[in-house]
Structures are given as structure tokens and as C-alpha cells.
Design an enzyme around this catalytic site. Structure first.
Site, PDB file in Angstrom:
ATOM      1  N   HIS A  34       0.805  -1.231   0.000  1.00 60.88           N
ATOM      2  CA  HIS A  34       0.000   0.000   0.000  1.00 60.88           C
ATOM      3  C   HIS A  34       0.840   1.284   0.000  1.00 60.88           C
ATOM      4  O   HIS A  34       0.600   2.206   0.783  1.00 60.88           O
ATOM      5  CB  HIS A  34      -0.957  -0.004   1.198  1.00 60.88           C
ATOM      6  CG  HIS A  34      -2.001  -1.087   1.137  1.00 60.88           C
ATOM      7  ND1 HIS A  34      -2.479  -1.601  -0.040  1.00 60.88           N
ATOM      8  CD2 HIS A  34      -2.679  -1.752   2.126  1.00 60.88           C
ATOM      9  CE1 HIS A  34      -3.404  -2.523   0.217  1.00 60.88           C
ATOM     10  NE2 HIS A  34      -3.533  -2.646   1.516  1.00 60.88           N
ATOM     11  N   HIS A  51      -9.853   1.793   0.602  1.00 64.54           N
ATOM     12  CA  HIS A  51      -9.724   0.590   1.417  1.00 64.54           C
ATOM     13  C   HIS A  51     -10.802   0.504   2.501  1.00 64.54           C
ATOM     14  O   HIS A  51     -10.527   0.053   3.622  1.00 64.54           O
ATOM     15  CB  HIS A  51      -8.320   0.578   2.040  1.00 64.54           C
ATOM     16  CG  HIS A  51      -7.815  -0.767   2.438  1.00 64.54           C
ATOM     17  ND1 HIS A  51      -8.404  -1.524   3.426  1.00 64.54           N
ATOM     18  CD2 HIS A  51      -6.789  -1.505   1.981  1.00 64.54           C
ATOM     19  CE1 HIS A  51      -7.733  -2.649   3.573  1.00 64.54           C
ATOM     20  NE2 HIS A  51      -6.742  -2.671   2.692  1.00 64.54           N
ATOM     21  N   GLU A  53     -11.469  -3.605  -3.256  1.00 64.59           N
ATOM     22  CA  GLU A  53     -10.522  -2.556  -3.652  1.00 64.59           C
ATOM     23  C   GLU A  53     -10.362  -2.578  -5.170  1.00 64.59           C
ATOM     24  O   GLU A  53      -9.705  -3.462  -5.720  1.00 64.59           O
ATOM     25  CB  GLU A  53      -9.179  -2.802  -2.963  1.00 64.59           C
ATOM     26  CG  GLU A  53      -9.281  -2.845  -1.449  1.00 64.59           C
ATOM     27  CD  GLU A  53      -8.169  -3.675  -0.811  1.00 64.59           C
ATOM     28  OE1 GLU A  53      -6.982  -3.425  -1.084  1.00 64.59           O
ATOM     29  OE2 GLU A  53      -8.495  -4.602  -0.046  1.00 64.59           O
TER      30      GLU A  53
HETATM   31  C1  BGC Z   1      -4.476  -6.664   1.424  1.00 65.26           C
HETATM   32  C2  BGC Z   1      -4.286  -7.516   2.634  1.00 65.26           C
HETATM   33  C3  BGC Z   1      -3.774  -6.653   3.739  1.00 65.26           C
HETATM   34  C4  BGC Z   1      -4.762  -5.559   3.994  1.00 65.26           C
HETATM   35  C5  BGC Z   1      -4.261  -4.617   5.038  1.00 65.26           C
HETATM   36  C6  BGC Z   1      -5.466  -5.600   1.744  1.00 65.26           C
HETATM   37  O1  BGC Z   1      -5.605  -4.754   0.655  1.00 65.26           O
HETATM   38  O2  BGC Z   1      -4.880  -7.402   0.298  1.00 65.26           O
HETATM   39  O3  BGC Z   1      -3.379  -8.554   2.372  1.00 65.26           O
HETATM   40  O4  BGC Z   1      -3.559  -7.370   4.900  1.00 65.26           O
HETATM   41  O5  BGC Z   1      -4.991  -4.834   2.820  1.00 65.26           O
HETATM   42  O6  BGC Z   1      -5.273  -3.831   5.504  1.00 65.26           O
END
Ligand code: BGC
Length: 375
Positions: free
Chosen positions: A132, A206, A340
Site C-alpha cells: 500500500h 480501502h 478494492e
Molecule cells: C491486502 C491484505 C492486507 C490488507 C491490510 C489488503 O488490501 O490485500 O493482504 O492485509 O490490505 O489492511
């Protein structure tokens, strides 16, 4: 003659009255409160109320969606997304609840990628990988806030100038996300990005959803329809292997409705590696709605519509009950799910995936909609 002039003045007064009244209404549709301060700058909590009287809340810290209050089939309203009541809890809590994630949502393998022969190193914050956009990605920065007073619906535009080499990514990027909360109970998210040097971008939101109400049980009974014929399988550190696998005949097929919990425990390689669903779907993009989530007890429904090629379905496998959010609600294992929209994970290291390269002079524009209703 006199009468005509009087009539004209009367009409003018009425027009001025109506437009002033409209402006006041727009003001009331978006309320801006101070949520806290960071580095001497004010952090805001914005409350958007649409005509049906439903409320969403946003904050410019991470450009997050913090509250979505929508009715169930009996008209009872509840908040169905994860967030915290105070800015202090936000700083200490989960970084990604409701956040805008950038510059690169999801993972970049071994925290590096190459552009025009130059290797760029990004911080490893998820085992060997960058997750991220790195620890100080766009989820953790203060965005500028502009309430769009002339918009027909309550709307807020967040803008951020991401400096060259921020978290290892080249180019100064001008990013914006506009949230519009319309009268059809849709959150419309419009993203715009430009850069002054060749770079890579993958931006998403998210938000975690639980249509029972955030903090009320798990999401295993949420019935999902996801219009995708294939997905991108991952390795043991959640990086796409490069394989494009058909969903047909697997627990990943949501082309017809299935509850999240129906097959999540199957001994299928990708469910084991992902600890549940935590995978990118390759969207068919043939119908208006890409994903539908229906929760039978409340009758609430969420539809997701996007122009993006991918959709990460994440079943909250890493939630562990340590996060206490709005009103003391505990966010337990699999008590929230994310959808997402975006490009495929690790695209900069896969030349056969749709490109995430953004060049100077180009404008990245993309729209994703969360639509809420009852059935
Ligand atoms: C990911 C997960 C991750 C999470 C964290 C998601 O977008 O795919 O693997 O643990 O975000 O908040």
C-alpha cells in the site's frame, strides 16, 4: 408599464431568494468540523448528508471514508464501515480503515521495480514487499480539503502533492479524489493524477464493509456476486505468480451468488495461501455493476461499479479483534470485507499485466462507485 416593472422586480427577488437558499442548503449538506491537528495543521471531519437524509463522514487525514450510515429493509439506520471516533485513536489504530491508498495499492514484490532501466527501491513493510505505497503512503498524509459548494450533491475534493521520490517513487504527483454522496445513496469516487516524471500509480479506497452494521458479527453470510472469469493466484508472500487462473469450478467463482463463508474453509491452494479471500479478480467489465454484496438479515445491498481492470476481494483475514472503533465496536476476525478496485498487485514487475505507468503530460482519471440500497 408600472405593473410590468413591478412584476419583473418580483421575479428577480424570487430568483435571488431561491439561489441564496440553494447555496445555504449546499452548505448544510456538508458540515466541516475539526477532528484534530497534525504538524500544526487542522484535520477535518466532514459530514455529508444527502436528500434522503443519509450520512457519510470523511476525514482529510488519509482522505478516509469513516462513516456510512444507511437504512436496512425496515428503515433502521446503522453505520456499515470501520472507523474511529477520535483523531487520537485514528493515529494509533489500523492505518487502512477507509483510506485512500497510494501511490501503489497492494504489493510490490521485494520492494523494488524498474522503469527505463532505473531500479527504484520502495520501503519493505510487509515481509520483503512494499504494501500500500509504503508505511508513509497516501493513507497517512494530510490532504487539502475543498468543499464543493456548487455541486448538486454533497461533495468534497481532497488534493495532495506527493513529492518526487516519496516512499521511493519517482515524480512529483498531483493527486485528487473527489467524493460525491448523491441522492441515490452512491459514493462516487473520482480520482485524478498527473506526474512530472514517468512513474507508476495504483490508487484505491480501502473501506471495510459489514452490512449488518460495523462491529456486528462477521461477513461470512454476505452473499457476493463478482463478475470476473479469472483471478491472479499468489505465492506464499501474496505476490501474483503471473498465472491467470480461470475461476470456473473453483471456490473463487462468484459469477453466480455465493456467501463468503460457503467455500472459504475449503482446502484449495489459494484459500490456504491467502488465509481466505485476499486476491485480485480480473474484471469482465461487461456489465454496469462489477460486484454485488447482499446481506440477507438487514436486506442491505452494496454494489461496486468501476472502470478499473481489477478488484481485490479481501475477507478481513488479518482482523484480530484488537481494533476498537466507533462507539467501542470491536472489529474481529472476518468482521469486515474490502472491495478494492484498481490494477493488479505488483504490476510494475509484470510486463504482461495492464500497465500502471503514468507519463508526464498524461492524466490518470478513474471512477469507482459504492452504491447502497435494500432488497
Ligand atoms: C491486502 C491484505 C492486507 C490488507 C491490510 C489488503 O488490501 O490485500 O493482504 O492485509 O490490505 O489492511
Amino acid at each position: 408599464m408600472m405593473k410590468k416593472i413591478q412584476l419583473l422586480s418580483l421575479i428577480m427577488v424570487a430568483v435571488i431568494f431561491i439561489s441564496c437558499n440553494q447555496a445555504t442548503k449546499n452548505k448544510e449538506m456538508v458540515k466541516k468540523d475539526v477532528f484534530g491537528t497534525q504538524d500544526g495543521k487542522e484535520v477535518y471531519l466532514l459530514t455529508l448528508t444527502n436528500k434522503p437524509g443519509n450520512v457519510i463522514r470523511l476525514t482529510n487525514y488519509g482522505a478516509k471514508i469513516y462513516w456510512i450510515e444507511v437504512p436496512d429493509k425496515n428503515g433502521k439506520k446503522d453505520n456499515i464501515t470501520f472507523g474511529y471516533d477520535t483523531f487520537d485513536e485514528t493515529l494509533k489504530g489500523d492505518k487502512y480503515f477507509g483510506s485512500i491508498v497510494g501511490r501503489f495499492a497492494n504489493r510490490i514484490a521485494n520492494a523494488k521495480f524498474t522503469l527505463d532501466g532505473v531500479v527504484y527501491n520502495t520501503p519493505a513493510n510487509d515481509g520483503p514487499n512494499t504494501l500500500h505505497g509504503g508505511p508513509l503512503g497516501w493513507h497517512s498524509v494530510l490532504w487539502n480539503t475543498e468543499v464543493l459548494r456548487d455541486s448538486k450533491f454533497p461533495a468534497v475534493k481532497f488534493t495532495y502533492v506527493s513529492p518526487d521520490m516519496e516512499e521511493g517513487f519517482p515524480g512529483t504527483v498531483n493527486a485528487s479524489v473527489t467524493y460525491t454522496w448523491n441522492d441515490n445513496n452512491e459514493i462516487v469516487m473520482d480520482y485524478v493524477c498527473t506526474t512530472d516524471k514517468k512513474t507508476v500509480i495504483n490508487v484505491t479506497n480501502h473501506a471495510y464493509f459489514n452490512l449488518h452494521g460495523a462491529g456486528n458479527g462477521d461477513i461470512l453470510d454476505h452473499v457476493v456476486t463478482l463478475k470476473a472469469s479469472a483471478f491472479t493466484p499468489v505465492d506464499s508472500v501474496m505476490i501474483p505468480t503471473g498465472e491467470i487462473r480461470k475461476v470456473e469450478g473453483t471456490p473463487f467463482d462468484f459469477n453466480t451468488p455465493h456467501a463468503i463463508g460457503e467455500r472459504i474453509g475449503e482446502k484449495y491452494d489459494q484459500l490456504i495461501l491467502g488465509k481466505g479471500y485476499d486476491h485480485n479478480y480480473i474484471l469482465d467489465n461487461k456489465e454496469e455493476v462489477d460486484v454485488t454484496v447482499y446481506e440477507p438479515v438487514s436486506g442491505r445491498m452494496l454494489e461496486v461499479i468501476t472502470d478499473q481492470p481489477g478488484m481485490q476481494l479481501y475477507s478481513g483475514n488479518f482482523l484480530d479483534g484488537t481494533q476498537i472503533g466507533h462507539g467501542g465496536k470491536v472489529f474481529k476476525y472476518r468482521s469486515g470485507m474490502c472491495l478494492e478496485s484498481g490494477h493488479y498487485p505488483d504490476s510494475p514487475n509484470h510486463s504482461d499485466f495492464p500497465t500502471t505507468v503514468l507519463n508526464p503530460g498524461e492524466t490518470l482519471k478513474s471512477t469507482t462507485i459504492y452504491r447502497f440500497s435494500v432488497k
